[in-house]
Structure formats: C-alpha cells, structure tokens
Scaffold this motif. Structure first.
Motif, short mmCIF file in Angstrom:
data_model
loop_
_atom_site.label_atom_id
_atom_site.label_comp_id
_atom_site.label_asym_id
_atom_site.label_seq_id
_atom_site.Cartn_x
_atom_site.Cartn_y
_atom_site.Cartn_z
N ILE A 271 0.82 -1.22 0.00
CA ILE A 271 0.00 0.00 0.00
C ILE A 271 0.85 1.27 0.00
CG2 ILE A 271 -1.63 1.36 1.41
CD1 ILE A 271 -2.79 -1.33 2.38
N PHE A 272 1.92 1.28 0.80
CA PHE A 272 2.61 2.54 1.07
C PHE A 272 3.91 2.73 0.28
CE2 PHE A 272 -0.09 2.05 4.80
CZ PHE A 272 -0.63 3.32 4.91
N THR A 273 4.57 1.66 -0.15
CA THR A 273 5.86 1.85 -0.81
C THR A 273 5.73 1.71 -2.33
OG1 THR A 273 6.70 -0.44 -0.95
CG2 THR A 273 6.90 0.69 1.20
N PHE A 274 6.77 2.15 -3.02
CA PHE A 274 6.82 2.04 -4.47
C PHE A 274 7.75 0.91 -4.91
CE2 PHE A 274 5.53 6.38 -3.54
CZ PHE A 274 4.35 6.45 -4.29
N LEU A 275 8.09 0.01 -3.98
CA LEU A 275 8.87 -1.17 -4.34
C LEU A 275 8.05 -2.04 -5.29
CD1 LEU A 275 10.35 -2.19 -0.88
CD2 LEU A 275 11.44 -0.82 -2.66
N ASN A 276 8.74 -2.72 -6.22
CA ASN A 276 7.99 -3.52 -7.19
C ASN A 276 7.60 -4.88 -6.60
OD1 ASN A 276 10.19 -5.37 -7.52
ND2 ASN A 276 11.13 -3.99 -9.02
N ARG A 277 6.85 -5.62 -7.37
CA ARG A 277 6.29 -6.89 -6.90
C ARG A 277 7.37 -7.89 -6.49
NH1 ARG A 277 1.06 -9.68 -9.64
NH2 ARG A 277 0.88 -11.48 -8.28
N GLU A 278 8.44 -7.98 -7.31
CA GLU A 278 9.53 -8.93 -7.02
C GLU A 278 10.20 -8.60 -5.68
OE1 GLU A 278 9.15 -7.35 -9.97
OE2 GLU A 278 8.30 -9.11 -11.00
N GLU A 279 10.45 -7.31 -5.45
CA GLU A 279 11.11 -6.90 -4.20
C GLU A 279 10.23 -7.22 -2.99
OE1 GLU A 279 13.71 -2.98 -5.41
OE2 GLU A 279 11.55 -2.87 -5.71
N ILE A 280 8.93 -6.94 -3.11
CA ILE A 280 8.02 -7.18 -1.99
C ILE A 280 7.86 -8.67 -1.73
CG2 ILE A 280 5.62 -6.92 -1.21
CD1 ILE A 280 5.62 -4.16 -2.61
N GLU A 281 7.77 -9.45 -2.81
CA GLU A 281 7.62 -10.90 -2.62
C GLU A 281 8.86 -11.53 -2.00
OE1 GLU A 281 6.33 -12.22 -6.49
OE2 GLU A 281 4.21 -11.90 -5.99
N ALA A 282 10.05 -10.97 -2.30
CA ALA A 282 11.29 -11.46 -1.68
C ALA A 282 11.27 -11.16 -0.17
CB ALA A 282 12.50 -10.82 -2.34
N LEU A 283 10.76 -9.99 0.19
CA LEU A 283 10.66 -9.63 1.60
C LEU A 283 9.60 -10.47 2.31
CD1 LEU A 283 11.07 -5.79 1.21
CD2 LEU A 283 12.60 -7.28 2.50
N GLU A 284 8.57 -10.88 1.59
CA GLU A 284 7.54 -11.75 2.16
C GLU A 284 8.14 -13.11 2.54
OE1 GLU A 284 2.89 -12.90 1.28
OE2 GLU A 284 4.16 -12.29 -0.40
N VAL A 285 9.04 -13.61 1.70
CA VAL A 285 9.73 -14.87 2.01
C VAL A 285 10.57 -14.69 3.28
CG1 VAL A 285 11.50 -16.49 1.21
CG2 VAL A 285 9.76 -15.66 -0.39
N SER A 286 11.22 -13.53 3.38
CA SER A 286 12.05 -13.25 4.56
C SER A 286 11.21 -13.24 5.84
CB SER A 286 12.78 -11.92 4.40
OG SER A 286 13.53 -11.62 5.56
#
Length: 421
Positions: A271-286
């Motif tokens: 919702i709040f950041t402009f990070l792309n889908r790949e970056e967010i999904e990598a953080l979700e794994v973390s």
C-alpha cells in the motif's frame, strides 16, 4: 481490457470501488489523463491515514498521467460529514489559510511537480470563494434532488443524530469541484478513501448533467487500511502519526513503521511503498523464513521515512535507533537525546549537586539506598550513556545536558529522564 497499472493496483489491494472498471482501463490505455484527489485543511498537517489515496495518485503519475492535488480552502471551511458521527468544529479563514500552507509543503514531498506530467496544486477557494450563494443554488442546487442526496451513505448515516445544512451541502460543493476540474483541467478521475464514494458519484452526476452526452468521468475509492486484528491503522498511544516533523518526529515516524507486526508488514509494503512486486515478494519470504531479521519492517520504515522526511532525517532516525539499541548514547546530540527520550518516564528535581546513590533513589531509578549502591557497583547505572561505578560520584552541572536534563539508564532498557527546575 487489462491495464498494467490497474492490475498492479489490484495486486496491492488498492481498489475498493470503481464506477466503470472497463471504461477507465480503456481510457488510461489510450491516453494520458488528469486525476485528482482532495485534502481538506482541517489541520496544519496530514497524518498517515490521509496519504493512501495520494500515494495511489502518485502511482498514476509514475505511469505518465497528471495528478491534480486539490487543497480544500473552501470545503475546509464547511466540513465533510463522511465517516463522522458529529459536526466538525468550524475554523476561521486564517486557520484554514495557515493549514493550507502546511499541507502544500507535504504534498511537494510526495509528488513530482517539475516533469512533463508534473503535479498541479489547486485550491477550491479560488473558484468556490468568489461564487455568490444565488449563483451556487442556481448553477448546482437545481441539478440534484434532496432525495438523491439523502440516499447517500455519508448523509443517511447522520440523519438520526442530525446534520446541519452546512455539512449537508458539502457533497454538492465537492461535486462542483470535480465539475470545475473536468471542465478546466482535463480531469477525468477522482480518487478518494472508501468514505468518499457518495461525494465522488455525486460529482459524476453533476458532470453528466452539465456536459454533453460524450462527457465521461470516473471514480475510484481505496479501501480503509486496518491492522490484521481489525483495529484502526495509524494510531499510537500518543495519537495520530503526523507527517509534520514537529508533531511526529522523524525518529518516532521511523519507529512507528519498524514496529509493524509481521502479519501486517507485507500488506503495508504494497500500500505505502513504491517497491515492485519482485522486491516485496522477496521480503515476504524473509518474513516467513527469517522473521527475527525484520528485513521487511526495516525496509518499510526506511522507504516511508525517506519519502516523507528525506534521507538526512532517515539517517538521523537510524542513528538514534542504533544508539538506543546499543546503549551508546554518547553518539547522540543533545537534540537527538530529547527526541529519543521525550516519551520515557520523567522526574523533576531542583538543580544541586547530589551523590549518585541519593540521586538515583530520589529520582525513583532504584528502590532503596541498598539497591542503589548495588546497582552502581554492579555497573547497572549510566548517566547520558556513561557508566557510573563509584558510589562516591557526585552528580552535578557537568552531567546536565543543556543544563536541563540527565538521561539515566538502569540495566539494559530502563530509561528515565530527570529534568531540573
């Protein structure tokens, strides 16, 4: 018709209602359009709950569309009944004008104003203010029936408690705004929170009635952001999280985001950041595999603090956080100390030299003289980050920061600010 931007907004959970999903996707595929979001200056700062529609509007700008940012110098004098159970306190013209200034500077942090599709900042007082009451009633009051307005949720929900004519008229004034921006700024879309649906659809009705059959405008609302447990987002024990650094310091702002629960952090990243889908999904794994590292929370806190307060304020917030974590307060300036410890328990005492044992007992850091002597000799007591191990030590002027306070730490995390009067 699919559209990359709209698909991204869906993935981020940013679409709640749309008036014509296919029509809008077609329009933004074929042309670059103007879109607007309004902010009423009810305070001299926005808080983080205000910025979700604005950040969504910024995403449209990043895809080549032009944002129109409306600061409601006129509507701020009236008060939006949406989402409220009681009338707003009316503000003076001077208060509203001052609030407009504060909000404008915050919008300039979020949007690009200098590119080919640079954001435009407008104030509805420029066209609503000069309009006479008779002109308003003649040009807009005749367009909608009272029955139509009473059926809107933002009015219907207030009928039992009562609603003034002033706030009842708000949706028609906002509709006049949308109509003005459609006619003069090429604005095709209004974006707002979920409580704005009634106001937005009223604007579309006014545009339809004042333009020919080819007139085509759209409305989008954003879902209300909540925590995983269903409680309200954006509140702390101290109240709202403001964008104004004087109301919520960059350090407090950073801490708000870094303390996000694992259950919420990925949702907030979308919702709040402009990070792309790949970056967010990598953080979700973390979050799932190494939650103790809190990589997602750190990234969220960094992205948001940098966006709202800039890199220098982010660096300072990180420095304060690291100093508190390590206990190395010597790395902080006096102002940073004040900021970091303004919410810790405080004790006031008169200025005078005092033996360390008496000092920590009187200030309530240790429960008794015996305990105080033990704490000092065991190395559990620090003044402003400096450990004191001598029970004969005299606490004096040299220990007072700004000649006004001392930060006392007992153990690893028990802090107290002793203020001198």
């Amino acid at each position: 018709m699919k559209n990359e931007l709209m698909e991204d907004l869906k993935w981020r959970g940013l679409l709640y209602q749309q008036t014509d999903e296919e029509g809008l996707a077609k329009v933004i595929n074929e042309e670059k359009i103007g879109l607007y979001c309004g902010v009423d200056p009810t305070a001299d700062s926005m808080h983080i709950g205000h910025i979700v529609p604005l950040l969504t509007l910024r995403r449209f700008q990043m895809h080549g569309h032009r944002p129109i940012l409306l600061v409601g110098g006129a509507t701020g004098m009236i008060g939006d009944p949406s989402g409220r159970s009681e009338e707003r306190q009316l503000q003076t013209t001077e208060q509203v004008a001052e609030n407009v200034k504060g909000i404008r500077s915050q919008l300039e942090r979020i949007f690009d104003f200098n590119s080919e599709n640079g954001a435009r900042l407008v104030n509805n007082n420029d066209w609503i203010g000069p309009m006479t009451l008779i002109e308003f009633l003649r040009d807009f009051g005749k367009l909608l029936s009272v029955n139509y307005m009473l059926a809107k949720d933002n009015v219907a929900s207030r009928l039992e408690q009562g609603i003034s004519y002033t706030e009842f008229s708000y949706m028609l004034i906002q509709a006049a705004d949308f109509n003005h921006l459609y006619s003069n700024y090429g604005c095709r879309v209004q974006i707002g929170g979920s409580d704005q649906w009634g106001n937005i659809t009223t604007g579309l009705e006014v545009i339809r009635k004042t333009h020919d059959d080819e007139a085509k405008a759209f409305g989008i609302t954003i879902p209300l952001v909540t925590k995983a447990d269903g409680t309200k987002f954006g509140k702390t024990a101290g109240g709202a999280v403001w964008l104004d650094a004087k109301k919520t310091s960059p350090y407090e702002f950073y801490q708000f985001w870094i303390n996000t629960a694992d259950a919420d952090v990925i949702k907030y990243m979308k919702i709040f950041t402009f990070l792309n889908r790949e970056e967010i999904e990598a953080l979700e794994v973390s979050v799932q595999e190494e939650p103790h590292l809190r990589k997602a929370q750190k990234t969220l806190a960094e992205e948001m603090t940098r966006l709202i307060h800039g890199q220098e304020a982010l660096d300072q917030a990180i420095r304060i956080s690291e100093a508190l974590f390590s206990g190395d307060l010597k790395a902080l300036t006096v102002d940073e100390m004040k900021d970091a410890f303004k919410d810790v328990p405080t004790f006031e005492m008169e200025k005078s030299d005092k033996n360390i044992v008496d000092f920590i007992v009187e200030s309530g850091v240790s429960s008794s003289k015996r305990q105080a002597r033990e704490d000092v000799t065991n190395g559990a007591i620090s003044l402003n980050g400096e450990r004191v191990t001598d029970t004969a030590y005299e606490v004096g002027a040299a220990d007072r920061l700004d000649d006004a306070f001392i930060i006392v730490r007992r153990g690893k995390k028990n802090y107290k600010m002793v203020k001198f009067i």
